[in-house]
Design an enzyme around this catalytic site. Sequence first.
Site, mmCIF file in Angstrom:
data_model
loop_
_atom_site.group_PDB
_atom_site.id
_atom_site.type_symbol
_atom_site.label_atom_id
_atom_site.label_comp_id
_atom_site.label_asym_id
_atom_site.label_seq_id
_atom_site.Cartn_x
_atom_site.Cartn_y
_atom_site.Cartn_z
ATOM 1 N N ASN A 272 -0.076 7.485 0.746
ATOM 2 C CA ASN A 272 0.697 5.940 0.460
ATOM 3 C C ASN A 272 2.212 6.020 0.368
ATOM 4 O O ASN A 272 2.704 5.159 1.074
ATOM 5 C CB ASN A 272 0.153 5.677 -0.963
ATOM 6 C CG ASN A 272 -0.092 3.891 -0.952
ATOM 7 O OD1 ASN A 272 -0.439 3.529 0.082
ATOM 8 N ND2 ASN A 272 -0.035 3.453 -2.003
ATOM 9 N N HIS A 277 2.122 1.483 2.716
ATOM 10 C CA HIS A 277 1.089 1.093 1.998
ATOM 11 C C HIS A 277 0.160 0.400 3.048
ATOM 12 O O HIS A 277 -1.233 0.648 2.512
ATOM 13 C CB HIS A 277 1.382 -0.048 1.026
ATOM 14 C CG HIS A 277 2.131 0.279 -0.390
ATOM 15 N ND1 HIS A 277 1.335 0.451 -1.413
ATOM 16 C CD2 HIS A 277 3.611 0.833 -0.364
ATOM 17 C CE1 HIS A 277 2.307 0.923 -2.311
ATOM 18 N NE2 HIS A 277 3.549 1.410 -1.643
ATOM 19 N N ASP A 281 -3.786 1.542 2.510
ATOM 20 C CA ASP A 281 -4.723 0.507 2.214
ATOM 21 C C ASP A 281 -5.847 0.657 3.238
ATOM 22 O O ASP A 281 -7.172 0.594 2.916
ATOM 23 C CB ASP A 281 -4.261 -0.852 2.618
ATOM 24 C CG ASP A 281 -3.556 -1.418 1.395
ATOM 25 O OD1 ASP A 281 -3.490 -0.837 0.520
ATOM 26 O OD2 ASP A 281 -2.814 -2.411 1.700
ATOM 27 N N ASP A 307 -6.980 4.408 -6.790
ATOM 28 C CA ASP A 307 -7.541 5.370 -5.897
ATOM 29 C C ASP A 307 -8.871 5.756 -7.014
ATOM 30 O O ASP A 307 -9.359 6.865 -6.637
ATOM 31 C CB ASP A 307 -7.059 6.483 -5.382
ATOM 32 C CG ASP A 307 -6.184 7.258 -6.703
ATOM 33 O OD1 ASP A 307 -6.366 6.825 -7.890
ATOM 34 O OD2 ASP A 307 -5.826 8.363 -6.129
#
Length: 658
Positions: A272, A277, A281, A307
């Site tokens: 990440n 992001h 994602d 997560d």
Amino acid sequence: MRTDTASISVLRDRLHRLWRGATAGILRRRRAEAVDPTELLREKVIAIRPIVRGLCGVVGSYYCLIFVSHFFYEKGIALPVLASLAGVTALICFSLLFVYTKKTESLTRLEITGLCINLLMYSNVVTYQSLHFEPAKLIYFVLLTLVYATSGASLRVVLPSSFLAISTMYILAHSAGFPVLKQHIWVGIAGIFTAFGMAGIMRATIFRSVHARVVAEKHRREAQILAHFDALTGLPNRRSFFVELEKVIEGRRKGGSFDLALIDLDGFKPINDIYGHSVGDALLIEVGHRLRACVGKDGTVARLGGDEFALILKGARSDEALRQFGALVCDNLRETYLLGGGVAANISASVGFVHSDADEMTGSQLLERADYALYYAKQNLRGAPVVFSAKHETEMRDFGLIDQTLRSSNLEREMYIVYQPQVDLATQSTVSFEALARWESEKLGAVRPDIFIRAAERSGLISDITLILLRKSLVAVKSWPSHLRVSFNLSARDLRSTRAIGRICETVLASGIDPTRIEFEVTETAMLTDFDQAVEALARLKSMGCRIALDDFGSGYSSFSYIHRLPADKIKIDRSFVTQLLKHDSAQKIIKTIIDLCGNLSLDHVIEGVETEAELKRLREVGARYIQGYYFAKPMRAEEVAGYLTKEYGTATLREAV
Ligand code: C2E
Ligand code: MG
Ligand code: MG
């Protein structure tokens, strides 16, 4: 001239932005108000249905009355013709009401019904006028138009019916002579306008409110989806997971059983952070797909947040079956993720399972156990499944007791430090002492450090304990010769909190000890929980002049791939290699490889847990330099350090003398 051009272009820019803002707003609103046309039509039909069916009822009743009245007012041929027409009209109206349109959701049916009724009413009026023409009653056609306009299911019904009625009125009026036609021209025009005006206004009002209701319903449904599903992965969210859990617990009372799993990804955060992001994602979405594929129809996959995922597996499974399933999940999640933009990412996952059990445990008790199994997996077997067992139950209970005692004890008084030397084989002298925590609890007696440290990490008490222990260690260091260092263990929690690291720095500075004499030990697992945060924390300690050692190297991932990214000065080779040293040749080779790599990377090394002369001999052969272990000394109290050093210096003096 240039100013003019500039101001024009500024104005153009501004207008362009305004236009973009306005169109974006409109588009946004349109998107929010866009609805499914089939649903909209269905709702329109539902709104119009009572009007059309109401018309059937009213017209049916009216023609029943007319049917009877014809027997009083009509005679000759007019009686059977008009009476039977009125009777048939009433009959058809009622059958349309009670049979054809009952519960219908079809617009066509409503339109056919409307047309039928319109034609029937029209035929009644036309037949009456043809049998005995009365100009005064031509106004009935205008009345018909009003009825058509207000009751029609659609303009397809209203328009032809109204035109038919008004034109018939004009034809009949014309046949009665120009004065009658002249009388009715404006009545007809007014009738048409009123009819279409009414029809338009009514329809617009009804349809607007139907549209608003459909939009509201759409928003309600979207809100419901958002409330129950995770917007990113589309999996049930935390809230639905708890609802489902309660459901399966309820089902258990009726004999059903299930298994619960908590899953935590290892190594997600760095991905990440490094790739951004959107890549993170995409990875989470793919994890959701993979989990769903593993679980199939036998259970529920939910995203609890970040997560963290959870599974509810319906049916009973043995420990072995659960472990095999867990291994399948871990293997699947470990496979490379191809995330677009050429990013190939690798992560692993730890899984903690708990059986639904016959013990009638509540949801939170089951979750607590699954969480413990997950914690166990993360600490000891990263990337592997752990099934909660009786052993974990005892451990957990002990943890609970230790946790409570930690909270209620005077730790400043009960905790102390023992020191274990690290010896330089080249000079045969101690270079440093590792500070190891000890807790002599007034209530529980001596508690093993790995146990109370883990309990304190879980409860969040560790940061306070670290400070107590660090202060005590630094007091001891003050009395040591200035060339000796202290190695102090930090926990993963200490590294994860900026505040905790800040307090550690303050303690070091307040002690007055030269920071270069302080070495902080961190484990690989502590580093991997949140790599970037840990690196940042270590960089802060290093910027004060402190040294960093990577503890227990080889017990976890043992990956050299990230060592160059660490601000480490030293690697502590795990005791597990030393215990294998005399049994397997490979252990010696591995230690040699690590020592050589440390040399290449300009890192110091120290080998932990050396107990025997034979082990030491083997280590010398592979070029080991720094050693820590019972062979040289067990951890000793602060008061014993001076005696140990005197002995060492004495021996050294003797050695030099010899
Ligand atoms: P560690 O940092 O790897 O510490 C080394 C452990 O190995 C110590 O166990 C030490 O007594 C033991 N040891 C050293 N030489 C030998 C040997 O020759 N043979 C055997 N069998 N063992 C040897 P200890 O003191 O029980 O500590 C266990 C763990 O608890 C430490 O492992 C460390 O992870 C943690 N720990 C201890 N003190 C602290 C502390 O102040 N803070 C934190 N966060 N963790 C601590
Ligand atoms: Mg250590
Ligand atoms: Mg160690």
